[in-house]
Design a protein around this motif. Structure first.
Motif, PDB file in Angstrom:
ATOM      1  N   ASP A  50       0.668  -1.427  -0.051  1.00 14.28           N
ATOM      2  CA  ASP A  50      -0.014   0.127  -0.170  1.00 14.28           C
ATOM      3  C   ASP A  50       0.891   1.245  -0.071  1.00 14.28           C
ATOM      4  OD1 ASP A  50       0.992  -0.209   2.554  1.00 14.28           O
ATOM      5  OD2 ASP A  50      -1.104  -0.847   3.455  1.00 14.28           O
ATOM      6  N   HIS A  51       2.194   1.135   0.184  1.00 18.71           N
ATOM      7  CA  HIS A  51       3.082   2.368  -0.006  1.00 18.71           C
ATOM      8  C   HIS A  51       2.766   3.474   1.150  1.00 18.71           C
ATOM      9  CE1 HIS A  51       4.606   1.927  -4.032  1.00 18.71           C
ATOM     10  NE2 HIS A  51       4.559   0.986  -3.585  1.00 18.71           N
ATOM     11  N   ASN A  52       1.974   2.872   2.410  1.00 23.90           N
ATOM     12  CA  ASN A  52       1.781   4.011   3.411  1.00 23.90           C
ATOM     13  C   ASN A  52       2.617   3.615   4.632  1.00 23.90           C
ATOM     14  OD1 ASN A  52       0.786   1.458   4.454  1.00 23.90           O
ATOM     15  ND2 ASN A  52      -1.249   2.058   4.940  1.00 23.90           N
ATOM     16  N   ARG A  53       3.592   3.023   4.337  1.00 21.70           N
ATOM     17  CA  ARG A  53       4.365   2.889   5.554  1.00 21.70           C
ATOM     18  C   ARG A  53       6.078   2.493   5.218  1.00 21.70           C
ATOM     19  NH1 ARG A  53       4.033  -2.288   9.882  1.00 21.70           N
ATOM     20  NH2 ARG A  53       6.068  -1.763  11.125  1.00 21.70           N
ATOM     21  N   VAL A  54       6.936   2.987   5.898  1.00 18.67           N
ATOM     22  CA  VAL A  54       8.383   2.966   5.392  1.00 18.67           C
ATOM     23  C   VAL A  54       9.061   1.816   6.216  1.00 18.67           C
ATOM     24  CG1 VAL A  54      10.490   4.062   5.261  1.00 18.67           C
ATOM     25  CG2 VAL A  54       8.368   5.414   4.851  1.00 18.67           C
ATOM     26  N   ILE A  55       9.886   0.788   5.520  1.00 15.11           N
ATOM     27  CA  ILE A  55      10.233  -0.382   6.475  1.00 15.11           C
ATOM     28  C   ILE A  55      11.882  -0.516   5.981  1.00 15.11           C
ATOM     29  CG2 ILE A  55      10.467  -2.850   6.338  1.00 15.11           C
ATOM     30  CD1 ILE A  55       7.504  -2.754   5.431  1.00 15.11           C
ATOM     31  N   VAL A  56      12.587  -0.897   7.148  1.00 12.99           N
ATOM     32  CA  VAL A  56      13.758  -0.916   7.008  1.00 12.99           C
ATOM     33  C   VAL A  56      14.147  -2.431   7.394  1.00 12.99           C
ATOM     34  CG1 VAL A  56      14.392  -0.058   9.240  1.00 12.99           C
ATOM     35  CG2 VAL A  56      16.274  -0.391   7.975  1.00 12.99           C
ATOM     36  N   HIS A  57      14.664  -3.071   6.431  1.00 13.98           N
ATOM     37  CA  HIS A  57      14.917  -4.806   6.131  1.00 13.98           C
ATOM     38  C   HIS A  57      16.244  -4.939   5.573  1.00 13.98           C
ATOM     39  CE1 HIS A  57      10.709  -6.462   8.036  1.00 13.98           C
ATOM     40  NE2 HIS A  57      11.274  -5.704   8.705  1.00 13.98           N
ATOM     41  N   ARG A  58      16.488  -6.202   5.884  1.00 11.05           N
ATOM     42  CA  ARG A  58      17.777  -6.722   4.863  1.00 11.05           C
ATOM     43  C   ARG A  58      17.547  -7.358   3.698  1.00 11.05           C
ATOM     44  NH1 ARG A  58      22.778  -7.211   7.335  1.00 11.05           N
ATOM     45  NH2 ARG A  58      21.832  -6.996   9.451  1.00 11.05           N
ATOM     46  N   VAL A  59      18.122  -7.098   2.538  1.00 10.47           N
ATOM     47  CA  VAL A  59      18.047  -7.754   1.512  1.00 10.47           C
ATOM     48  C   VAL A  59      18.389  -9.461   1.660  1.00 10.47           C
ATOM     49  CG1 VAL A  59      18.604  -8.125  -0.937  1.00 10.47           C
ATOM     50  CG2 VAL A  59      18.456  -5.844  -0.160  1.00 10.47           C
ATOM     51  N   ALA A  60      17.358 -10.280   1.418  1.00 14.00           N
ATOM     52  CA  ALA A  60      17.334 -11.762   1.643  1.00 14.00           C
ATOM     53  C   ALA A  60      17.738 -12.412   0.311  1.00 14.00           C
ATOM     54  CB  ALA A  60      15.979 -12.096   2.265  1.00 14.00           C
ATOM     55  N   SER A  61      17.105 -12.024  -0.516  1.00 10.83           N
ATOM     56  CA  SER A  61      17.429 -12.656  -2.193  1.00 10.83           C
ATOM     57  C   SER A  61      17.087 -11.892  -3.113  1.00 10.83           C
ATOM     58  CB  SER A  61      16.739 -14.042  -2.103  1.00 10.83           C
ATOM     59  OG  SER A  61      15.178 -13.978  -2.083  1.00 10.83           O
ATOM     60  N   ILE A  62      17.355 -12.231  -4.397  1.00  8.75           N
ATOM     61  CA  ILE A  62      16.913 -11.618  -5.710  1.00  8.75           C
ATOM     62  C   ILE A  62      16.202 -12.490  -6.202  1.00  8.75           C
ATOM     63  CG2 ILE A  62      17.713 -10.484  -7.672  1.00  8.75           C
ATOM     64  CD1 ILE A  62      18.916  -9.205  -5.320  1.00  8.75           C
ATOM     65  N   LEU A  63      14.818 -11.782  -6.365  1.00 10.08           N
ATOM     66  CA  LEU A  63      13.774 -12.915  -6.822  1.00 10.08           C
ATOM     67  C   LEU A  63      13.961 -12.917  -8.641  1.00 10.08           C
ATOM     68  CD1 LEU A  63      10.913 -11.875  -4.593  1.00 10.08           C
ATOM     69  CD2 LEU A  63      12.414 -14.051  -4.655  1.00 10.08           C
ATOM     70  N   ASP A  64      14.112 -11.633  -9.067  1.00 13.02           N
ATOM     71  CA  ASP A  64      14.093 -11.633 -10.595  1.00 13.02           C
ATOM     72  C   ASP A  64      15.014 -10.378 -10.862  1.00 13.02           C
ATOM     73  OD1 ASP A  64      13.552 -11.840 -13.092  1.00 13.02           O
ATOM     74  OD2 ASP A  64      11.358 -11.842 -12.956  1.00 13.02           O
ATOM     75  N   GLU A  65      15.555 -10.515 -12.228  1.00 12.44           N
ATOM     76  CA  GLU A  65      16.406  -9.470 -12.687  1.00 12.44           C
ATOM     77  C   GLU A  65      15.725  -8.610 -13.678  1.00 12.44           C
ATOM     78  OE1 GLU A  65      18.865  -8.415 -11.809  1.00 12.44           O
ATOM     79  OE2 GLU A  65      19.813  -9.938 -10.561  1.00 12.44           O
ATOM     80  N   ASP A  66      14.657  -9.046 -14.209  1.00 13.72           N
ATOM     81  CA  ASP A  66      13.770  -8.376 -15.473  1.00 13.72           C
ATOM     82  C   ASP A  66      12.488  -8.486 -15.330  1.00 13.72           C
ATOM     83  OD1 ASP A  66      13.766  -6.885 -17.694  1.00 13.72           O
ATOM     84  OD2 ASP A  66      13.863  -8.691 -19.186  1.00 13.72           O
TER      85      ASP A  66
END
Length: 236
Positions: free
Chosen positions: A80-96
């Motif tokens: 919903d883009h109504n909250r700012v979150i700070v987390h760690r990158v766990a994986s890359i799901l897709d490149e394109d």
């Protein structure tokens, strides 16, 4: 007049402070490449890496396509883009297009709609620096305390203007004959010397005129008297 000048001084100080804060804020935005370089950690999802009330300095200059697993990033919640979150990158799901999954260090698993899918649209920036526990200050700035602080600052500005006006009124009058002004005394003494010299020159001129008058009278004696006296002497 006094109240008007004081109010003008206070307004001037407030404008200077406001402009200074604005310049600093714009400078930080340019330096970090994000509209808001500062974020405060509000939950314990990243403990122990990040504690509640830690202040994060976020850089938007780090390209989204160059993020790697393990980076700590700040992003808008994708659902919903109504909250700012700070987390760690766990994986890359897709490149394109590039899509990543994040996870809070203290959370058992990633949360759909919160931790993924994260695209460049949700990405705000990468955490560059952490200021531990500085976020407690933000709690002090919540109403009504922030209004009290603003009132205190304005009160200090008004007091400073009153003190300045009082000092200007209490400035001592400097007597030109005061011994603490040697230059003035010397100038006055020079004037006295000039007056004395003028009097001396005037008296000298008068004496010279009188002498000239006496010599003129002596020279102007009748020469016939001398000739008659000499004739009488010859007759005898």
């Amino acid at each position: 007049m006094g109240k008007k000048s004081i109010s003008k001084g206070v307004i001037k100080d407030i404008i200077i402070v406001a402009v200074g804060v604005l310049v600093i804020w714009i400078g930080l935005q340019i330096a970090f490449g994000t509209p808001n370089p500062f974020y405060v950690v509000a939950s314990g999802s990243m403990i122990p890496a990040l504690e509640v009330y830690d202040v994060l300095m976020v850089s938007g200059h780090e390209p989204f396509n160059e993020l790697e697993v393990g980076d700590i990033i700040v992003f808008d919640r994708p659902s919903d883009h109504n909250r700012v979150i700070v987390h760690r990158v766990a994986s890359i799901l897709d490149e394109d297009p590039r899509t990543i999954r994040t996870k809070g260090d203290a959370n058992p698993a990633s949360i759909p709609g919160t931790d993924f899918p994260i695209t460049e649209e949700e990405y705000i920036g990468k955490v560059a620096y952490t200021l531990p526990q500085v976020g407690y200050v933000t709690q002090l700035l919540k109403p009504p305390i922030n209004y009290v602080i603003i009132a205190i600052v304005i009160g200090i500005m008004i007091f400073k203007q009153f003190a300045k006006r009082k000092e200007e009124k209490e400035l001592p009058f400097e007597d030109p004959m005061d011994s603490e002004n040697p230059d003035t005394i010397e100038e006055l003494s020079d004037i006295d010397k000039i007056e004395e010299d003028t009097e001396y020159s005037e008296s000298t001129e008068l004496n010279n005129v009188e002498k000239n008058d006496e010599s003129t009278e002596t020279k102007s004696d009748d020469p016939t008297e001398h000739s008659e006296e000499s004739k009488e002497e010859k007759k005898e």
